[in-house]
Design an enzyme around this catalytic site. Structure first.
Site, PDB file in Angstrom:
ATOM      1  CB  THR A   1      16.329 -92.738  36.845  1.00 40.12           C
ATOM      2  OG1 THR A   1      16.704 -91.370  37.107  1.00 40.12           O
ATOM      3  CG2 THR A   1      17.368 -93.664  37.446  1.00 40.12           C
TER       4      THR A   1
ATOM      5  N   GLY B   1      11.818 -91.121  33.337  1.00 40.62           N
ATOM      6  CA  GLY B   1      10.568 -91.817  33.076  1.00 40.62           C
ATOM      7  C   GLY B   1      10.242 -92.975  33.994  1.00 40.62           C
TER       8      GLY B   1
END
Length: 263
Positions: A204, A206
């Site tokens: 996950t 960014g």
């Protein structure tokens, strides 16, 4: 072609920051521009060093952009110093910037504070009142509202408080702490919930940068705020659902999941 500008830090591993923003904007068919506030040495396992630009150099970048290719939307990411936040606020006012999406990166998901108290105050007083919408996570919303947030009702109370205080719409991201992928938009229309499906993907890196850039891209294309948020959340879900698996830590998403064609 519509245009969008990201003002943020560079991520050398390409999953977050400026790189995620540009990928997201391009995936939305928007011409992407960037003003870099900092360089980072980082990968999927963490950040090892940060080098900020000077306020003068950031101002020069913004002048070059706004006096040539005027952005239809702007997003800001992590800006760690008070002087750089001041510079951004001054330039947004000078050029009468529209469709400003601010990702108020202050507190990591782990709870660690990422910027100084002075910078947080400058962010509150100078930058947030210029925003169309801000996209805090729960820890950041707690800092902005001064309220503890542990329930859906407390999310609504905090979002209303932030909206009333700073005069900008708030997309409060529920995250895993409260209600998984359900986010709350509080605007002039009141509270509106966006329900998402939890995707079992540990990569996950960014997501916050990508979400704010997707919202900015949709605003640049003329969407109203509710539609911009709805489309952005759908984009994030599909990018996570592509199940890209790179790196030894929390890896990046596949921003280009929907790009096809000869090249």
């Amino acid at each position: 072609m519509r245009t969008a500008l990201t003002i943020a830090g560079s991520d050398s591993s390409g999953g977050a920051g400026i790189q995620a923003d540009i990928k997201t904007m391009m995936a939305h068919g928007v011409y992407a521009m960037s003003a870099i506030a900092a360089l980072t040495a980082q990968n999927t396992t963490g950040v090892t060093d940060i080098m900020e630009v000077t306020p003068h150099f950031l101002a020069e970048q913004l002048d070059c952009i706004f006096t040539d290719i005027v952005p239809d939307a702007i997003k800001t990411g992590m800006v760690a110093s008070s002087s750089l936040i001041d510079t951004i606020a001054e330039k947004l006012i000078q050029y009468d910037a529209k469709n400003v999406v601010i990702d108020p990166v202050m507190v990591a998901t782990s709870g660690a504070k990422l910027i100084s108290d002075e910078a947080i105050e400058t962010l509150k007083t100078k930058l947030l009142p210029l925003a169309t919408v801000i996209t805090p996570n729960i820890p950041e919303a707690q800092v902005l509202s001064g309220m503890k947030i542990e329930t859906k009702e407390e999310m609504e109370q905090a979002a209303k408080h932030i909206y009333d205080t700073y005069g900008c719409a708030v997309l409060l991201k529920g995250g895993h702490q409260i209600n998984d992928a359900n986010d709350l938009l509080y605007s002039k229309n009141g509270a509106e919930w966006f329900y998402g499906k939890r995707i079992d993907n540990p990569n996950t890196h960014g997501t916050g940068c990508t979400l704010s850039s997707a919202i900015a891209s949709n605003l640049a294309k003329g969407c109203d705020l509710t539609t911009a948020v709805k489309k952005a959340k759908n984009y994030i879900s599909l990018a996570l659902g592509a199940m890209l698996d790179l790196g030894k830590g929390s890896g990046p998403m596949n921003h280009a999941f929907a790009i096809d064609g000869e090249f």
